[in-house]
Design a protein around this motif. Structure first.
Motif, mmCIF file in Angstrom:
data_model
loop_
_atom_site.group_PDB
_atom_site.id
_atom_site.type_symbol
_atom_site.label_atom_id
_atom_site.label_comp_id
_atom_site.label_asym_id
_atom_site.label_seq_id
_atom_site.Cartn_x
_atom_site.Cartn_y
_atom_site.Cartn_z
ATOM 1 N N ILE A 1 -20.716 61.493 39.823
ATOM 2 C CA ILE A 1 -20.837 61.737 41.256
ATOM 3 C C ILE A 1 -21.740 62.926 41.551
ATOM 4 O O ILE A 1 -22.392 62.980 42.595
ATOM 5 N N ASP A 2 -21.831 63.880 40.626
ATOM 6 C CA ASP A 2 -22.671 65.046 40.860
ATOM 7 C C ASP A 2 -24.160 64.710 40.840
ATOM 8 O O ASP A 2 -24.986 65.545 41.211
ATOM 9 N N THR A 3 -24.517 63.492 40.412
ATOM 10 C CA THR A 3 -25.923 63.090 40.412
ATOM 11 C C THR A 3 -26.333 62.412 41.718
ATOM 12 O O THR A 3 -27.524 62.142 41.923
ATOM 13 N N LEU A 4 -25.366 62.109 42.597
ATOM 14 C CA LEU A 4 -25.675 61.316 43.785
ATOM 15 C C LEU A 4 -26.626 62.043 44.737
ATOM 16 O O LEU A 4 -27.522 61.423 45.318
ATOM 17 N N GLU A 5 -26.454 63.341 44.897
ATOM 18 C CA GLU A 5 -27.336 64.077 45.803
ATOM 19 C C GLU A 5 -28.788 63.987 45.335
ATOM 20 O O GLU A 5 -29.706 63.851 46.153
ATOM 21 N N GLY A 6 -29.015 64.045 44.021
ATOM 22 C CA GLY A 6 -30.369 63.906 43.502
ATOM 23 C C GLY A 6 -30.936 62.524 43.742
ATOM 24 O O GLY A 6 -32.117 62.365 44.074
ATOM 25 N N LEU A 7 -30.090 61.496 43.602
ATOM 26 C CA LEU A 7 -30.541 60.128 43.864
ATOM 27 C C LEU A 7 -30.913 59.951 45.334
ATOM 28 O O LEU A 7 -31.915 59.308 45.667
ATOM 29 N N THR B 1 -28.084 57.401 56.466
ATOM 30 C CA THR B 1 -29.409 57.856 56.073
ATOM 31 C C THR B 1 -29.248 58.839 54.912
ATOM 32 O O THR B 1 -28.129 59.311 54.640
ATOM 33 N N PRO B 2 -30.345 59.192 54.223
ATOM 34 C CA PRO B 2 -30.215 60.190 53.156
ATOM 35 C C PRO B 2 -29.601 61.498 53.642
ATOM 36 O O PRO B 2 -28.927 62.193 52.882
ATOM 37 N N GLY B 3 -29.810 61.820 54.915
ATOM 38 C CA GLY B 3 -29.240 63.046 55.456
ATOM 39 C C GLY B 3 -27.732 63.017 55.604
ATOM 40 O O GLY B 3 -27.113 64.057 55.859
ATOM 41 N N ASP B 4 -27.125 61.834 55.425
ATOM 42 C CA ASP B 4 -25.667 61.701 55.534
ATOM 43 C C ASP B 4 -24.947 61.950 54.213
ATOM 44 O O ASP B 4 -23.739 61.706 54.122
ATOM 45 N N ILE B 5 -25.657 62.443 53.210
ATOM 46 C CA ILE B 5 -25.020 62.658 51.909
ATOM 47 C C ILE B 5 -23.874 63.663 52.021
ATOM 48 O O ILE B 5 -22.826 63.514 51.379
ATOM 49 N N GLY B 6 -24.024 64.671 52.867
ATOM 50 C CA GLY B 6 -22.940 65.637 53.052
ATOM 51 C C GLY B 6 -21.711 64.986 53.656
ATOM 52 O O GLY B 6 -20.580 65.305 53.282
ATOM 53 N N ASP C 1 -38.691 57.218 49.906
ATOM 54 C CA ASP C 1 -38.633 55.818 50.333
ATOM 55 C C ASP C 1 -39.382 54.936 49.337
ATOM 56 O O ASP C 1 -40.370 55.354 48.728
ATOM 57 N N GLY C 2 -38.901 53.690 49.191
ATOM 58 C CA GLY C 2 -39.573 52.744 48.312
ATOM 59 C C GLY C 2 -39.224 52.883 46.859
ATOM 60 O O GLY C 2 -39.838 52.246 45.998
ATOM 61 N N THR C 3 -38.233 53.729 46.548
ATOM 62 C CA THR C 3 -37.801 53.909 45.163
ATOM 63 C C THR C 3 -36.400 53.316 44.998
ATOM 64 O O THR C 3 -35.960 52.519 45.810
ATOM 65 N N ALA C 4 -35.723 53.746 43.952
ATOM 66 C CA ALA C 4 -34.377 53.229 43.683
ATOM 67 C C ALA C 4 -33.299 54.042 44.388
ATOM 68 O O ALA C 4 -32.148 54.057 43.954
ATOM 69 N N ARG C 5 -33.635 54.711 45.466
ATOM 70 C CA ARG C 5 -32.653 55.492 46.201
ATOM 71 C C ARG C 5 -31.527 54.596 46.730
ATOM 72 O O ARG C 5 -31.802 53.543 47.314
ATOM 73 N N PRO C 6 -30.269 54.978 46.534
ATOM 74 C CA PRO C 6 -29.153 54.176 47.054
ATOM 75 C C PRO C 6 -29.101 54.200 48.580
ATOM 76 O O PRO C 6 -29.792 54.976 49.236
ATOM 77 N N GLU C 7 -28.247 53.341 49.124
ATOM 78 C CA GLU C 7 -27.972 53.310 50.553
ATOM 79 C C GLU C 7 -26.533 53.767 50.788
ATOM 80 O O GLU C 7 -25.648 53.520 49.963
ATOM 81 N N LEU C 8 -26.316 54.428 51.919
ATOM 82 C CA LEU C 8 -24.984 54.873 52.304
ATOM 83 C C LEU C 8 -24.471 54.035 53.473
ATOM 84 O O LEU C 8 -25.231 53.699 54.392
ATOM 85 N N THR D 1 -29.696 42.306 41.727
ATOM 86 C CA THR D 1 -28.267 42.614 41.748
ATOM 87 C C THR D 1 -28.044 43.997 42.329
ATOM 88 O O THR D 1 -28.458 44.997 41.736
ATOM 89 N N ALA D 2 -27.422 44.073 43.493
ATOM 90 C CA ALA D 2 -27.016 45.354 44.060
ATOM 91 C C ALA D 2 -25.753 45.820 43.331
ATOM 92 O O ALA D 2 -24.962 45.004 42.856
ATOM 93 N N CYS D 3 -25.553 47.127 43.255
ATOM 94 C CA CYS D 3 -24.427 47.672 42.486
ATOM 95 C C CYS D 3 -23.666 48.712 43.299
ATOM 96 O O CYS D 3 -24.265 49.607 43.907
ATOM 97 N N TYR D 4 -22.355 48.577 43.288
ATOM 98 C CA TYR D 4 -21.464 49.565 43.888
ATOM 99 C C TYR D 4 -21.464 50.804 43.005
ATOM 100 O O TYR D 4 -21.152 50.728 41.809
ATOM 101 N N LEU D 5 -21.826 51.950 43.572
ATOM 102 C CA LEU D 5 -21.852 53.187 42.808
ATOM 103 C C LEU D 5 -20.593 54.023 43.046
ATOM 104 O O LEU D 5 -19.858 54.326 42.118
ATOM 105 N N TYR D 6 -20.363 54.405 44.314
ATOM 106 C CA TYR D 6 -19.236 55.268 44.637
ATOM 107 C C TYR D 6 -18.656 54.860 45.995
ATOM 108 O O TYR D 6 -19.379 54.384 46.872
#
Length: 325
Positions: free
Chosen positions: A170-176, A144-149, A181-188, A209-214
């Motif tokens: 990578i420092d932009t990932l927390e902002g993404l 979930t977005p809360g798992d970014i840490g 919901d319903g935007t271009a937010r990545p999935e973890l 096309t899904a894209c591998y970010l990190y």
């Protein structure tokens, strides 16, 4: 750098969009309007898709090259086959090839297959390692977005352990991950061994096309082949939960191990194709000359930086191994 989101429409019908990155060059001699991986279409199917794409490019040229005297730079996607259709279309409109990436090959997996067909399409060694990972007692979970840490802790530990040069954003990932919901937010996505997270990935999942970010792993992941299990489940999740047809794994930065892993994952269903160089257009000669010189200067500076950082990291690795290593 300034960002301008652009929406293209015909009457009330949206046709597509682009995010234009505006970079003013030193001394104000000119500006570059850069579009990465775009423009993108609202509808990727249909007999008129190429014509619509051409109209969007023409509109960008009219606004930024002709009206605002900038150099327009467009970075096309990698496409299957020997000819890149987007690059060909841009060349036919007077765009000239500029600087390309150092390692241009991109690895793209077809995620539309059912499980049996997808397994059969993997490279033989990739399939063998996947089956080994399935017997290792590992657990796959969607974050979930809360798992970014949780992800960043794993990533930072990996960076400190491997001492690899990291030029990512990578420092932009927390902002993404903070996007609604319903935007271009990545999935973890994560793989765990018991209570311990040993592998994770951040994936952009919107669009065709899904894209591998990190991605990140700990020491135990390699022996347990956790990366194979992680991507197997990501492929299945993309097929079942998104409109994606393809999964872009990105490049390899010249690492042979990454080539082996990603090419085996592509297997017989997908494609390995080069990214074309950035395509540049200017309606005014000063903008083209200044923009081209800026790209060349940036390429030289980047190569110098990479060489210095690689040498420093190699010294750190030798220091860790100790005398005589």
């Amino acid at each position: 750098m300034a960002l301008e989101p652009v929406l293209f429409s015909d009457g009330d019908e949206p046709l597509g969009g682009a995010l234009v990155m505006l970079q003013r060059l030193p001394l104000g001699v000119a500006s570059v309007a850069l579009v990465k991986w775009g423009p993108f279409l609202a509808r990727t199917e249909g007999v008129d898709r190429d014509a619509v794409m051409g109209r969007m490019v023409d509109t960008l040229v009219a606004e930024y090259a002709q009206k605002r005297s900038m150099m327009v730079s467009i970075m096309p996607h990698a496409e299957a086959g020997e000819v890149n259709g987007m690059a060909e279309m841009l060349a036919a409109r007077g765009f000239k090839p500029g600087v390309g990436v150092k390692f241009p090959m991109r690895y793209v997996v077809d995620v539309s297959l059912d499980d049996d067909a997808r397994l059969a399409a993997f490279g033989q060694k990739w399939r063998y390692n996947l089956r080994k990972s399935m017997k290792a007692g590992l657990e796959f979970t969607v974050g979930t977005p809360g798992d970014i840490g949780r992800f960043m802790t794993l990533y930072q530990a990996m960076s400190e352990r491997k001492l690899f040069p990291d030029y990512s954003g990578i420092d932009t990932l927390e902002g993404l991950m903070a996007m609604p919901d319903g935007t271009a937010r990545p999935e973890l996505f994560f793989v765990s061994q018991g209570d311990k997270t040993i592998a994770g990935a951040a994936i952009f999942t919107a669009g065709r096309t899904a894209c591998y970010l990190y991605g990140a792993t700990d020491d135990a992941a390699l022996g347990l082949r956790a990366g194979y299990l992680l991507h197997w489940h990501i492929i299945r999740w993309l097929r079942d939960n998104t409109g994606a047809r393809f999964y872009d794994l990105g490049g390899t930065d010249g690492f042979a191990g990454l080539h082996q892993f990603k090419s085996g994952m592509v297997g017989d269903a997908g494609h390995i194709s080069p990214l074309p160089p950035t395509m540049n257009f200017a309606a005014h000669l000063p903008a083209y000359v200044a923009g081209t010189a800026a790209y060349k200067a940036r390429e030289l500076l980047t190569r110098s930086r990479d060489g210095v950082l690689a040498a420093r990291l190699e010294m750190q690795k030798r220091f860790r191994r100790g005398p005589g290593a």
